[in-house]
Enzyme design. Structure first.
Site, PDB file in Angstrom:
ATOM      1  N   ASP A  60      48.054  29.722  37.264  1.00  0.00           N
ATOM      2  CA  ASP A  60      47.306  30.904  36.829  1.00  0.00           C
ATOM      3  C   ASP A  60      48.092  32.163  37.197  1.00  0.00           C
ATOM      4  OD1 ASP A  60      45.315  32.940  36.320  1.00  0.00           O
ATOM      5  OD2 ASP A  60      43.822  31.334  36.397  1.00  0.00           O
ATOM      6  N   SER A 111      41.673  34.611  31.797  1.00  0.00           N
ATOM      7  CA  SER A 111      41.931  33.173  31.931  1.00  0.00           C
ATOM      8  C   SER A 111      40.970  32.316  31.113  1.00  0.00           C
ATOM      9  CB  SER A 111      41.828  32.762  33.401  1.00  0.00           C
ATOM     10  OG  SER A 111      42.842  33.389  34.135  1.00  0.00           O
ATOM     11  N   THR A 176      39.657  28.549  34.260  1.00  0.00           N
ATOM     12  CA  THR A 176      40.599  27.542  33.781  1.00  0.00           C
ATOM     13  C   THR A 176      39.982  26.142  33.710  1.00  0.00           C
ATOM     14  OG1 THR A 176      42.456  28.846  34.588  1.00  0.00           O
ATOM     15  CG2 THR A 176      42.863  26.492  34.212  1.00  0.00           C
ATOM     16  N   PHE A 292      35.783  21.610  48.304  1.00  0.00           N
ATOM     17  CA  PHE A 292      36.267  21.829  49.663  1.00  0.00           C
ATOM     18  C   PHE A 292      35.952  23.200  50.249  1.00  0.00           C
ATOM     19  CE2 PHE A 292      38.894  18.550  47.659  1.00  0.00           C
ATOM     20  CZ  PHE A 292      38.626  17.513  48.522  1.00  0.00           C
ATOM     21  N   ASP A 341      47.316  33.980  40.846  1.00  0.00           N
ATOM     22  CA  ASP A 341      46.631  35.045  40.120  1.00  0.00           C
ATOM     23  C   ASP A 341      45.763  35.897  41.049  1.00  0.00           C
ATOM     24  OD1 ASP A 341      45.657  36.116  37.420  1.00  0.00           O
ATOM     25  OD2 ASP A 341      43.769  35.475  38.326  1.00  0.00           O
ATOM     26  N   HIS A 345      46.052  39.815  41.767  1.00  0.00           N
ATOM     27  CA  HIS A 345      44.964  40.775  41.507  1.00  0.00           C
ATOM     28  C   HIS A 345      44.701  41.648  42.739  1.00  0.00           C
ATOM     29  CE1 HIS A 345      43.634  39.865  37.500  1.00  0.00           C
ATOM     30  NE2 HIS A 345      43.501  38.573  37.748  1.00  0.00           N
ATOM     31  N   ASP A 382      48.612  30.615  32.086  1.00  0.00           N
ATOM     32  CA  ASP A 382      47.617  31.073  31.109  1.00  0.00           C
ATOM     33  C   ASP A 382      47.944  32.466  30.580  1.00  0.00           C
ATOM     34  OD1 ASP A 382      47.122  32.048  33.640  1.00  0.00           O
ATOM     35  OD2 ASP A 382      44.975  31.620  33.625  1.00  0.00           O
ATOM     36  N   HIS A 383      48.540  33.276  31.448  1.00  0.00           N
ATOM     37  CA  HIS A 383      48.916  34.635  31.061  1.00  0.00           C
ATOM     38  C   HIS A 383      49.948  35.114  32.062  1.00  0.00           C
ATOM     39  CE1 HIS A 383      46.522  35.716  34.492  1.00  0.00           C
ATOM     40  NE2 HIS A 383      45.536  34.998  33.995  1.00  0.00           N
TER      41      HIS A 383
HETATM   42 ZN   LIG Z   1      43.488  36.772  36.585  1.00  0.00          ZN
END
Ligand SMILES: [Zn+2]
Ligand SMILES: *[C@@H]1O[C@H](CO)[C@@H](O)[C@H](O)[C@H]1NC(C)=O
Ligand SMILES: *[C@@H]1O[C@H](CO)[C@@H](O)[C@H](O)[C@H]1NC(C)=O
Ligand SMILES: *[C@@H]1O[C@H](CO)[C@@H](O)[C@H](O)[C@H]1NC(C)=O
Ligand SMILES: *[C@@H]1O[C@H](CO)[C@@H](O)[C@H](O)[C@H]1NC(C)=O
Ligand SMILES: *[C@@H]1O[C@H](CO)[C@@H](O)[C@H](O)[C@H]1NC(C)=O
Length: 538
Positions: A60, A111, A176, A292, A341, A345, A382-383
């Site tokens: 991701d 995503s 995802t 988990f 990801d 962020h 994904d991106h």
């Molecule tokens: Zn993201």
């Protein structure tokens, strides 16, 4: 005799070349490196076979810049290496392509929309999951669910009799993984508590509920990740975190529902910590659900400090493959390294790189226990992420460090890694520095350092540039140029000879190793069955 001498001379020559290149990166060094790649390319054989097993690794936000920085970071962990020359395991896959990631209504996707593209084969609207672009974000379309919902590659694999599973470091209900099993007008409907009442009243179900109660979620053999909070009622204590509770409003314990739905309880396991996970024998287990964390699993660097212990992405991947490989019709497995990801962020480079190394380890581990003759392995993202490697630092300068050569035009230092936007910006109303200078950099290699950024945003943004696709195994050559992201799903279908579209390709007489021969085997089996039946009758 002559031949042996020639070999000896060759060996000696190779020896000399080796020691020469080890000491200097001269023309001979680069020429030899190029020759190696040329030999690899020339030896490359198209594997026109059925991909009986498919493992899709999704990083991701694993942009090209993230891959480059991870490569240098990991390289710099090796003794005496400058880092840049290092190669991540998946960078040596024989086939590569690029994917265009824009979604139906945005230049840069999230995503969920991109997951719907590479898992369900259709570009859709920002923030929506497993439904086509007629569905508006946040608008439950329960009236006509079948018209808008699209099947994922995992569903199609199940319909073809394959075993299936999902592994992620995020909540198992996150965008995802959700795209493999859910249909939702909003990616945020992970639990019923996340859904507005009017959307619930229209009959739409939350994502966790869909995983446990609907197909294909119900039939998945292995489900590993975080996200317990969406599975436990708001009055049920969390097993790991004292004083915390589940979040479900409907009072249903989905972990119990899941376990109760399995045919043989002695071979089905719900686990929430590493010890119980380790105790599950993948050779005998039928079903495994591992959750988990209440929310996402830890960043890899923080994993050793987890209260009850949680497995690594590589350990989860290995367990999943060992569970799925028992079934003779093959399998489809999605493995997501989901938190590069998140670190991005947050504007923190450190965890993106450390989790990027853990992602690579999972790919390596999977390769150790799969066979490229029957397993198509794909690694993609994904991106992209708006994350830059900039300036002209010395070769070998720490990738998380400050540029060792240059200062900016105000005479200030700067790091190599930057985010074009995000919380590291000093142009926020609070932090704006009227001197026009950037804050002084301190401790840039620490695990919570915010790389400096330009545009002030609470979260750093995805990037619209293309992402990599690496592939190896049967039909890996299908990934060969710049593709629409939706292509990945259709190509996996084609490679595995599953779904409606691929019957002709697979029956083609020119390709003896394809599904056509499997059909002959099935007919042969039917014949044997009839013969056996006649024998029994007589
Ligand atoms: Zn993201
Ligand atoms: C939601 O979608 C339906 C069609 O499925 C449409 O009639 C309705 O106006 C939409 N609601 C909103 C608030 O946009
Ligand atoms: C749990 O959810 C129910 C249903 O919305 C609500 O009535 C109840 O107050 C909640 N309990 C807690 C402890 O939040
Ligand atoms: C993990 O725990 C150890 C020992 O308590 C501590 O020294 C370390 O800082 C912790 N690491 C993190 C990432 O919290
Ligand atoms: C792990 O889970 C099992 C089963 O619930 C429990 O008995 C055990 O105490 C847990 N281990 C840890 C370290 O929390
Ligand atoms: C502004 O920048 C200067 C120079 O880097 C620094 O000394 C000062 O602390 C900064 N002020 C703020 C509010 O960040």
């Amino acid at each position: 005799m002559v031949a042996i001498n020639m070999n000896l001379v060759g060996l000696l020559f190779a020896f000399l070349v080796f020691f020469q290149v080890a000491s200097s990166e001269d023309l001979a060094f680069w020429k030899e490196k190029a020759a190696r790649d040329i030999r690899r390319a020339q030896r490359l054989k198209i594997k026109n076979k059925v991909a009986k097993k498919v493992v899709l690794f999704l990083g991701d936000g694993n942009s090209i810049s993230t891959i480059t920085a991870t490569r240098i970071y990991k390289g710099q962990l090796q003794q005496g290496a400058s880092g840049e020359e290092y190669e991540l395991f998946y960078e040596r896959f024989p086939n590569v392509g690029l994917a265009k990631t824009y979604c139906a209504d945005r230049q840069v996707p999230d995503s969920a929309a991109s997951g719907t593209a590479y898992l369900c084969g259709v570009k859709t609207n920002y923030n929506t999951i497993g439904m086509d672009d007629r569905v508006e974000f946040g608008n439950c379309t329960q009236d006509n669910p079948n018209e808008y919902a699209v099947d994922s590659i995992l569903k199609i694999a199940q319909d073809a009799g394959k075993a299936t599973g999902i592994v992620t470091t995020t909540r198992i209900t996150h965008a995802t993984p959700a795209c493999t099993y859910a249909h939702a007008a909003s990616r945020y409907w992970e639990g019923d508590d996340n859904m507005p009442k009017e959307e619930r009243d229209k009959g739409c179900k939350d994502i966790a509920w869909q995983l446990v109660n609907e197909l294909p979620g119900r039939n998945m053999r292995v489900i590993l990740g975080g996200g317990r909070q969406e599975f436990l009622p708001n009055f049920t204590s969390d097993p790991e975190d004292k004083g915390k509770f589940g979040q479900r409003l409907d009072g249903v314990n989905l972990a119990e529902t899941w376990l109760a739905s399995k045919p043989d309880n002695s071979k089905s396991f719900f686990v929430w910590n590493e010890t119980s996970f380790d105790d599950v024998n993948p050779e005998s287990a039928d079903y495994l659900l591992g959750l988990f964390e209440r929310s996402h699993m830890n960043y890899e660097a923080n994993r050793p400090n987890d209260t009850a212990g949680e497995p690594s992405l590589a350990d989860m991947t290995e367990k999943a493959i060992r569970m799925l490989k028992k079934y003779n019709k093959g399998y489809f497995l999605l493995v997501e390294g989901g938190r590069m990801d998140h670190s991005h962020h947050e504007g923190i480079g450190y965890h993106a790189l450390v989790d990027g190394v853990a992602f690579e380890e999972a790919i390596k581990r999977a390769s150790d226990i799969t066979n490229d003759d029957d397993t198509l392995t794909i690694v993609t993202a994904d991106h992209s992420f708006a994350f830059d490697i900039l300036g002209y630092a010395s070769r070998g300068n720490p990738i998380l460090g400050v540029n060792d050569i240059d200062v900016d035009q105000n005479g200030q230092t700067f790091t190599t890694l930057h985010y074009p936007d995000g919380p590291g910006s000093h142009y926020t109303l609070e932090a704006i520095n009227h001197t026009g200078l950037r804050p002084i950099i301190t401790n840039p290699q620490s695990r919570d350092y915010l790389q400096q950024a330009l545009v002030p945003n609470k979260w750093a943004s995805h990037d619209g540039e293309d992402v990599m696709i690496y592939a190896k195994g049967p039909m890996a050559h299908l990934f060969h140029s710049t593709h629409e992201q939706t292509y990945i799903m259709h190509a996996m279908q084609y490679a595995a000879c599953i779904g409606d579209d691929n019957t002709n390709q697979c029956k083609s007489k020119n390709e003896p190793m394809t599904c056509g021969s499997m059909n002959i085997m099935t007919n042969y089996g039917t014949m044997m069955f009839i013969v056996f039946g006649l024998l029994m009758q007589s």
